[in-house]
Design an enzyme around this catalytic site. Structure first.
Site, PDB file in Angstrom:
ATOM      1  N   GLU A 176       0.900  -1.390  -0.040  1.00  0.00           N
ATOM      2  CA  GLU A 176      -0.048  -0.089  -0.023  1.00  0.00           C
ATOM      3  C   GLU A 176       0.763   1.446  -0.127  1.00  0.00           C
ATOM      4  O   GLU A 176       1.256   1.714   0.975  1.00  0.00           O
ATOM      5  CB  GLU A 176      -0.731   0.058   1.297  1.00  0.00           C
ATOM      6  CG  GLU A 176      -1.814   1.247   1.036  1.00  0.00           C
ATOM      7  CD  GLU A 176      -2.627   1.441   2.493  1.00  0.00           C
ATOM      8  OE1 GLU A 176      -3.720   2.267   2.516  1.00  0.00           O
ATOM      9  OE2 GLU A 176      -2.455   0.586   3.414  1.00  0.00           O
ATOM     10  N   LYS A 213      -2.607  -1.867  -2.994  1.00  0.00           N
ATOM     11  CA  LYS A 213      -3.808  -1.363  -2.364  1.00  0.00           C
ATOM     12  C   LYS A 213      -3.420   0.440  -2.642  1.00  0.00           C
ATOM     13  O   LYS A 213      -2.517   0.606  -2.043  1.00  0.00           O
ATOM     14  CB  LYS A 213      -3.934  -1.470  -0.907  1.00  0.00           C
ATOM     15  CG  LYS A 213      -5.130  -0.506  -0.224  1.00  0.00           C
ATOM     16  CD  LYS A 213      -5.427  -0.995   1.298  1.00  0.00           C
ATOM     17  CE  LYS A 213      -6.444   0.158   1.732  1.00  0.00           C
ATOM     18  NZ  LYS A 213      -6.965  -0.454   2.929  1.00  0.00           N
TER      19      LYS A 213
END
Length: 298
Positions: A176, A213
């Site tokens: 992420e 993500k």
């Protein structure tokens, strides 16, 4: 067998609920839930209130594997219980929801337009515990605030280095590198990030896969090539501070991306709601996020 079943579930329709607020973001999450700072005296009491909120969500009739394919857990939540069972066991066996674990320890001070992850000296011990509890994968967050070639390259390099350690334990890493929605040049930062992610993904060995993500991009379908990359198991989107309505509108326009929302999922839920009102509000949020994840604009 269970790991293979979890992998199949992650590849199917649905979205990932992010219930992984850490120490820094927990007070704000509790305030949004209607619990003021004065309601707890120390960190232990704060996390107990947060765990109760998460259990209320996880045990709601609306929170099932039909639309929620996975859930990202805070370490304390992973170690806790729901309905008398370990949380990862409850999620998978009772709800059909794949458990993930947030493993980063927060952000280092910003430098060169980015915030790298703090050191994780106990990572391997945490990963062994996660495997023992039946967790499928992990998530770790960095933040990008400016279109810095050097800074973004450092973020991606760190993320992939840690992902190698995670994969060595048989877990699926969710990488992420969040681009802040307040960045003065968000499109510029996202273009650099796409190039760096593609470069590192191309270098992964055959058979190795990760999940990504990512912040919902300013250029629609910017990350569509990543959703088709052979080393990417799934691309999920963070809400990043957008309201649920805006996050869902942006998500519906980006093909191949599904949600992994936190604040946008819990928006409007409060501690003083009756169970009926709470469950109805959560169900409406899940329906909206699921629809944006699977029904894309043409």
């Amino acid at each position: 067998m269970t790991e293979n079943e979890m992998a199949v579930r992650i590849a199917a329709d649905g979205f990932i609920a992010a219930l992984d607020q850490s120490g820094g973001s927990t007070p704000g999450a509790l305030r949004a839930y209607g619990i003021p700072d004065t309601a707890y005296g120390d960190e232990g009491e704060m996390f107990a209130l947060m765990h109760a909120m998460r259990v209320r969500i996880m045990t709601s009739p609306a929170f099932t594997g039909g639309k929620v394919m996975g859930t990202i857990l805070f370490e304390g939540t992973m170690d806790g219980s729901a309905m008398g069972r370990p949380v990862p066991t409850y999620l998978w066996q009772e709800r059909g929801i794949v458990p993930f674990l947030k493993v980063d320890k927060g952000l280092a001070p910003q430098e060169d337009g980015v915030s790298l992850m703090k050191p994780m000296p106990d990572l391997d011990a945490l990963l062994r515990r996660a495997v023992g509890l039946g967790v499928f994968g992990t998530k770790m967050r960095s933040v990008i605030s400016a279109p810095s070639d050097h800074g973004i390259a450092a973020v991606v390099e760190q993320q992939f280095e840690v992902a190698e350690r995670i994969a060595a334990h048989g877990l699926m890493p969710i990488i992420e590198p969040e681009v802040s929605i307040t960045s003065l040049d968000k499109p510029g930062a996202e273009a650099i990030l796409l190039a760096e992610l593609t470069r590192r993904l191309d270098a992964l060995p055959e058979g190795r896969r990760v999940m990504l993500k990512l912040t919902l991009p300013e250029v629609t379908d910017l990350y569509a090539p990543l959703t088709r990359h052979p080393r990417v198991a799934r691309v999920v989107a963070l809400s990043g501070g957008y309201t649920r309505d805006e996050a869902c509108a942006r998500l519906a326009a980006n093909h191949g991306m599904v949600a992994s929302f936190s604040r946008a999922l819990t928006e409007g839920l409060t501690a003083d709601m009756s169970d009926e009102a709470f469950d109805a509000a959560l169900a409406a949020a899940i329906d909206q996020i699921y629809a944006a994840s699977v029904n894309k604009l043409r």
